[in-house]
Design a protein around this motif. Structure first.
Motif, short mmCIF file in Angstrom:
data_model
loop_
_atom_site.label_atom_id
_atom_site.label_comp_id
_atom_site.label_asym_id
_atom_site.label_seq_id
_atom_site.Cartn_x
_atom_site.Cartn_y
_atom_site.Cartn_z
N GLN A 10 11.46 21.30 35.66
CA GLN A 10 12.05 21.29 37.00
C GLN A 10 11.25 20.01 37.93
N ILE A 11 12.18 19.20 38.57
CA ILE A 11 11.26 17.99 39.04
C ILE A 11 11.75 18.15 40.63
N VAL A 12 10.52 18.11 41.27
CA VAL A 12 10.82 18.40 42.70
C VAL A 12 10.17 17.08 43.45
N GLY A 13 10.77 16.70 44.59
CA GLY A 13 10.68 15.82 45.55
C GLY A 13 10.29 16.22 46.81
N ARG A 14 9.15 15.79 47.15
CA ARG A 14 8.56 16.17 48.74
C ARG A 14 8.32 14.87 49.30
N GLY A 15 9.05 14.68 50.40
CA GLY A 15 9.16 13.36 51.06
C GLY A 15 9.53 12.22 50.51
N LYS A 53 1.78 9.20 53.44
CA LYS A 53 1.73 7.94 54.08
C LYS A 53 2.42 6.72 53.11
N ILE A 54 1.45 6.16 52.54
CA ILE A 54 1.82 5.14 51.63
C ILE A 54 1.65 5.41 50.03
N TYR A 55 0.96 6.63 49.92
CA TYR A 55 0.67 6.89 48.58
C TYR A 55 1.46 8.00 47.77
#
Length: 187
Positions: A10-15, A53-55
């Protein structure tokens, strides 16, 4: 989605949007972990990519037959680099755990099956002010060496277990100086 060894992903993207290229790269890298699990095992892997942020942050959790592994990499400016590092971290945990378990088996003289605690979490807060997460766990009797191995595998700052010799509930924790501390509840 299933991998080649019945490993579920399962691949989840947050933001962050999980692009097809990122998804393919993550699956290619994480699928290397399949060699550590028996064919036909019930293995679930969750890959979370998030941005603060940028990370770029990559976190992987793997559950398989009572074993729970987790690794997280922060502060990467590239999601691909974060995935590479988190896979390296997981492989290091597995190698270390395997070496420690082999040493424990040689010391005890018997090849006992060792299962890591699966911590079942209930995400609902009891009170919005105090408790934001509640977990329940079953305590397995073990010695301190095994508890250290499991705590390292989970990558947690503390670990709760039942001491196999005293049958008391113990809390193992990592001190600021890098050493371990032990709190034992006497019945």
């Amino acid at each position: 989605m299933k991998g080649t060894n019945d490993m579920e992903y399962q691949i989840v993207g947050r933001g962050v949007e999980i692009t097809p290229a990122l998804k393919e790269y993550a699956l290619k890298k994480i699928s290397k972990m399949e060699k550590y699990f028996e064919k036909g095992s019930d293995v679930h892997c969750t890959i979370t990519i998030s941005v603060i942020k940028i990370y770029q942050i990559a976190e992987v959790s793997i559950q398989a037959d009572g074993i729970y592994l987790r690794a997280k990499v922060n502060d990467q400016k590239d999601a691909y680099a974060a995935i590479d590092l988190v896979v390296d971290k997981l492989e290091g945990q597995i190698r270390k755990m395997k070496a420690q378990l082999e040493r424990l088996r040689r010391q005890s003289g018997i090849a006992k099956a060792i299962a890591l605690e699966v911590i079942n979490g209930d995400e609902e807060p009891e009170s919005a002010k105090d408790i934001v997460k509640r977990k329940t766990l079953s305590l397995t009797p073990m010695d301190i060496e095994e508890a250290i191995t499991r705590m390292d595998a989970l990558d947690h700052p503390f670990f709760i277990f039942e001491d196999s010799s005293t049958h008391n509930t113990c809390i193992l924790y990592r001190r600021d100086d890098g050493e371990f501390g032990l709190i034992e509840a006497v019945k």
